[in-house]
Design a protein around this motif. Structure first.
Motif, PDB file in Angstrom:
ATOM      1  N   LEU A 164     -13.685   1.262  -1.629  1.00  0.00           N
ATOM      2  CA  LEU A 164     -12.260   1.483  -1.392  1.00  0.00           C
ATOM      3  C   LEU A 164     -11.740   0.659  -0.222  1.00  0.00           C
ATOM      4  O   LEU A 164     -10.579   0.788   0.161  1.00  0.00           O
ATOM      5  CB  LEU A 164     -11.995   2.972  -1.134  1.00  0.00           C
ATOM      6  CG  LEU A 164     -12.311   3.902  -2.300  1.00  0.00           C
ATOM      7  CD1 LEU A 164     -12.007   5.341  -1.918  1.00  0.00           C
ATOM      8  CD2 LEU A 164     -11.543   3.510  -3.550  1.00  0.00           C
ATOM      9  N   ARG A 165     -12.593  -0.192   0.317  1.00  0.00           N
ATOM     10  CA  ARG A 165     -12.203  -1.005   1.460  1.00  0.00           C
ATOM     11  C   ARG A 165     -12.473  -2.474   1.154  1.00  0.00           C
ATOM     12  O   ARG A 165     -13.366  -2.795   0.370  1.00  0.00           O
ATOM     13  CB  ARG A 165     -12.992  -0.560   2.698  1.00  0.00           C
ATOM     14  CG  ARG A 165     -12.517  -1.169   3.996  1.00  0.00           C
ATOM     15  CD  ARG A 165     -13.153  -0.472   5.182  1.00  0.00           C
ATOM     16  NE  ARG A 165     -14.600  -0.672   5.227  1.00  0.00           N
ATOM     17  CZ  ARG A 165     -15.384  -0.120   6.140  1.00  0.00           C
ATOM     18  NH1 ARG A 165     -14.869   0.680   7.062  1.00  0.00           N
ATOM     19  NH2 ARG A 165     -16.688  -0.356   6.119  1.00  0.00           N
ATOM     20  N   ASP A 215       0.811  -1.215   0.000  1.00  0.00           N
ATOM     21  CA  ASP A 215       0.000   0.000   0.000  1.00  0.00           C
ATOM     22  C   ASP A 215       0.847   1.267   0.000  1.00  0.00           C
ATOM     23  O   ASP A 215       1.996   1.262   0.464  1.00  0.00           O
ATOM     24  CB  ASP A 215      -0.886   0.051   1.244  1.00  0.00           C
ATOM     25  CG  ASP A 215      -1.955  -1.012   1.255  1.00  0.00           C
ATOM     26  OD1 ASP A 215      -2.255  -1.541   0.177  1.00  0.00           O
ATOM     27  OD2 ASP A 215      -2.478  -1.309   2.339  1.00  0.00           O
ATOM     28  N   HIS A 273      -5.030  -5.395   0.832  1.00  0.00           N
ATOM     29  CA  HIS A 273      -5.344  -4.977   2.201  1.00  0.00           C
ATOM     30  C   HIS A 273      -5.490  -6.162   3.155  1.00  0.00           C
ATOM     31  O   HIS A 273      -6.230  -6.077   4.148  1.00  0.00           O
ATOM     32  CB  HIS A 273      -6.632  -4.154   2.240  1.00  0.00           C
ATOM     33  CG  HIS A 273      -6.519  -2.813   1.605  1.00  0.00           C
ATOM     34  ND1 HIS A 273      -7.536  -1.872   1.669  1.00  0.00           N
ATOM     35  CD2 HIS A 273      -5.530  -2.224   0.891  1.00  0.00           C
ATOM     36  CE1 HIS A 273      -7.171  -0.776   1.016  1.00  0.00           C
ATOM     37  NE2 HIS A 273      -5.958  -0.979   0.531  1.00  0.00           N
ATOM     38  N   ASP A 327      -5.090   3.538  11.173  1.00  0.00           N
ATOM     39  CA  ASP A 327      -5.568   3.151   9.845  1.00  0.00           C
ATOM     40  C   ASP A 327      -6.967   3.725   9.641  1.00  0.00           C
ATOM     41  O   ASP A 327      -7.974   3.138  10.038  1.00  0.00           O
ATOM     42  CB  ASP A 327      -5.599   1.632   9.721  1.00  0.00           C
ATOM     43  CG  ASP A 327      -5.905   1.161   8.303  1.00  0.00           C
ATOM     44  OD1 ASP A 327      -6.263   2.007   7.453  1.00  0.00           O
ATOM     45  OD2 ASP A 327      -5.780  -0.049   8.045  1.00  0.00           O
ATOM     46  N   GLU A 328      -7.037   4.874   9.011  1.00  0.00           N
ATOM     47  CA  GLU A 328      -8.299   5.596   8.875  1.00  0.00           C
ATOM     48  C   GLU A 328      -9.354   4.794   8.132  1.00  0.00           C
ATOM     49  O   GLU A 328     -10.516   4.764   8.505  1.00  0.00           O
ATOM     50  CB  GLU A 328      -8.064   6.935   8.171  1.00  0.00           C
ATOM     51  CG  GLU A 328      -9.315   7.778   8.016  1.00  0.00           C
ATOM     52  CD  GLU A 328      -9.037   9.133   7.404  1.00  0.00           C
ATOM     53  OE1 GLU A 328      -9.951   9.976   7.395  1.00  0.00           O
ATOM     54  OE2 GLU A 328      -7.899   9.355   6.916  1.00  0.00           O
ATOM     55  N   ARG A 329      -8.948   4.116   7.067  1.00  0.00           N
ATOM     56  CA  ARG A 329      -9.927   3.409   6.244  1.00  0.00           C
ATOM     57  C   ARG A 329     -10.593   2.258   6.984  1.00  0.00           C
ATOM     58  O   ARG A 329     -11.724   1.879   6.682  1.00  0.00           O
ATOM     59  CB  ARG A 329      -9.271   2.901   4.958  1.00  0.00           C
ATOM     60  CG  ARG A 329     -10.293   2.384   3.947  1.00  0.00           C
ATOM     61  CD  ARG A 329      -9.708   2.225   2.572  1.00  0.00           C
ATOM     62  NE  ARG A 329      -9.183   3.451   2.024  1.00  0.00           N
ATOM     63  CZ  ARG A 329      -9.896   4.459   1.564  1.00  0.00           C
ATOM     64  NH1 ARG A 329     -11.211   4.414   1.616  1.00  0.00           N
ATOM     65  NH2 ARG A 329      -9.309   5.529   1.057  1.00  0.00           N
ATOM     66  N   TYR A 330      -9.912   1.687   7.963  1.00  0.00           N
ATOM     67  CA  TYR A 330     -10.455   0.539   8.679  1.00  0.00           C
ATOM     68  C   TYR A 330     -10.782   0.857  10.145  1.00  0.00           C
ATOM     69  O   TYR A 330     -10.854  -0.043  10.976  1.00  0.00           O
ATOM     70  CB  TYR A 330      -9.491  -0.641   8.572  1.00  0.00           C
ATOM     71  CG  TYR A 330      -9.470  -1.224   7.176  1.00  0.00           C
ATOM     72  CD1 TYR A 330     -10.346  -2.241   6.807  1.00  0.00           C
ATOM     73  CD2 TYR A 330      -8.600  -0.719   6.201  1.00  0.00           C
ATOM     74  CE1 TYR A 330     -10.359  -2.756   5.525  1.00  0.00           C
ATOM     75  CE2 TYR A 330      -8.608  -1.222   4.908  1.00  0.00           C
ATOM     76  CZ  TYR A 330      -9.484  -2.239   4.572  1.00  0.00           C
ATOM     77  OH  TYR A 330      -9.499  -2.744   3.297  1.00  0.00           O
ATOM     78  N   ASP A 347     -18.461   0.023   0.749  1.00  0.00           N
ATOM     79  CA  ASP A 347     -17.343   0.959   0.573  1.00  0.00           C
ATOM     80  C   ASP A 347     -16.367   0.345  -0.401  1.00  0.00           C
ATOM     81  O   ASP A 347     -15.579  -0.531  -0.039  1.00  0.00           O
ATOM     82  CB  ASP A 347     -16.665   1.245   1.910  1.00  0.00           C
ATOM     83  CG  ASP A 347     -15.547   2.278   1.800  1.00  0.00           C
ATOM     84  OD1 ASP A 347     -15.160   2.623   0.664  1.00  0.00           O
ATOM     85  OD2 ASP A 347     -15.058   2.738   2.850  1.00  0.00           O
ATOM     86  N   GLN A 400      -1.476   4.042   8.654  1.00  0.00           N
ATOM     87  CA  GLN A 400      -1.547   2.734   9.283  1.00  0.00           C
ATOM     88  C   GLN A 400      -0.134   2.297   9.663  1.00  0.00           C
ATOM     89  O   GLN A 400       0.803   2.434   8.874  1.00  0.00           O
ATOM     90  CB  GLN A 400      -2.195   1.698   8.367  1.00  0.00           C
ATOM     91  CG  GLN A 400      -1.386   1.285   7.148  1.00  0.00           C
ATOM     92  CD  GLN A 400      -1.859   1.977   5.885  1.00  0.00           C
ATOM     93  OE1 GLN A 400      -2.636   2.923   5.947  1.00  0.00           O
ATOM     94  NE2 GLN A 400      -1.408   1.521   4.737  1.00  0.00           N
TER      95      GLN A 400
END
Length: 357
Positions: free
Chosen positions: A226-227, A167, A267, A283-286, A224, A314
């Motif tokens: 992107l996740r 990533d 991911h 880790d903002e996305r998770y 989502d 992250q």
């Protein structure tokens, strides 16, 4: 290309499709094809997947669902049957970009290099490969500059170059093949799971056990795009994925773990850790930028916010990488030190524990 832990939006027929068009609503043509004379009626998803390299029927279906597939100027569903003379276009919500990789003078931390390959320690914040919104300043642009005097290396040739990816906000080790033979050999090792890779991660929460195994298919989160989400191994959704983890240090409200991958899904570590209730710190996305464990005091909240500022990504580092050299047959093993932001953060947690004890 063997993918590691990266989610990139390079081409909507080689990657998953957004749920709906964005931006100003304008659509841009990305490819056009005319159905051959004599073509018998056939579903458009089947037709495109057979005529466009690197596409799949599932991805074409998602493009049609999003309204991006048009026939003779009008959107169609994936069950539309093409006929001779139909003009098929892929219309996306962003302009078409030239994806030719140009050399850029960007510093590289080269850990090892010989005539066949090079091992690079990637910093956090650097995108690995050009994609939507990131068409320059990437790791492959830097590699192209580093190898610009090597006549046999073409950065736009898929038979050479990066063998796997990590990533943007993950730091650590990657291997690059300089020759097609090296790319083939290394690619097979990744595919056959004979490489050795370990990651260090700071995650929220404490573990009862010292080590464990996480198994669960990795696929797009339908809510989502992107996740990634984890699905049951027998669900036939997503791709099989297995992560092994071991506790390295405990800080009460967070834990430093070592993760070893059996598979290399997008991911994977981030999704698997969230799945078992231990999202990666910051880790903002998770969900890792929420205060998930600890005290309710103002001083603790301030402490966590300071931690986020020290390492605003992250906390994941590709620590070790091992493989068999494609030419010599020698076992090659590499280790990289944590970057400064991660080192500073871990030291802060160690100090926190000492003060509390």
């Amino acid at each position: 290309m063997i993918r590691d832990e990266e989610l990139e939006d390079i081409d909507l027929l080689t990657e998953d499709i957004p749920v709906e068009a964005g931006g100003d609503g304008q659509l841009y043509e990305h490819f056009r094809m005319e159905v051959d004379k004599g073509q018998v009626p056939v579903r458009i998803d089947k037709y495109i997947s057979e005529h466009q390299p690197h596409s799949s029927r599932n991805r074409v279906q998602k493009a049609a669902e999003a309204g991006f597939i048009q026939v003779n100027g009008s959107p169609v569903k994936s069950n539309y049957k093409v006929r001779a003379g139909d003009v098929i276009t892929l219309m996306l919500d962003r302009p078409h970009y030239d994806t030719t990789i140009e050399p850029e003078d960007i510093p590289l931390d080269v850990v090892y290099e010989d005539d066949d390959l090079m091992v690079i320690n990637k910093p956090a914040g650097m995108v690995v490969h050009p994609g939507c919104g990131n068409f320059s300043g990437t790791l492959v642009n830097a590699i192209a500059w580093h190898l610009k005097d090597l006549e046999s290396y073409d950065p736009n040739d898929p038979e050479v170059g990066l063998v796997h990816r990590i990533d943007k906000d993950t730091s650590g080790l990657l291997v690059v093949a300089k020759t097609p033979d090296a790319k083939t050999s290394l690619g097979k090792q990744f595919f056959n799971k004979t490489t050795h890779r370990s990651y260090n991660a700071l995650v929220w929460g404490n573990f009862v056990e010292e080590k464990g195994r996480i198994e669960g298919n990795i696929g797009r989160d339908p809510k989502d795009r992107l996740r990634m989400e984890v699905f049951p191994p027998d669900s036939e959704i997503g791709k099989p994925a297995v992560t092994h983890y071991k506790v390295m240090e405990r800080y009460g409200y967070t834990t430093l773990v070592e993760c070893v991958l059996e598979t290399g899904r997008t991911h994977q570590i981030r999704a698997h850790m969230k799945h078992i209730g231990h999202p990666l710190f910051a880790d903002e996305r998770y969900g890792g930028t929420d205060i998930l464990r600890g005290e309710r005091t103002a001083s603790y909240k301030a402490y966590i916010q300071n931690c986020f500022k020290l390492c605003p990504r992250q906390v994941l580092h590709a620590k070790t990488l091992g493989f068999v050299h494609p030419t010599t047959g020698q076992q090659m093993d590499f280790t990289s030190e944590w970057p400064e932001d991660m080192t500073t953060l871990i030291d802060k947690w160690r100090s926190y524990v000492r003060v509390k004890s």
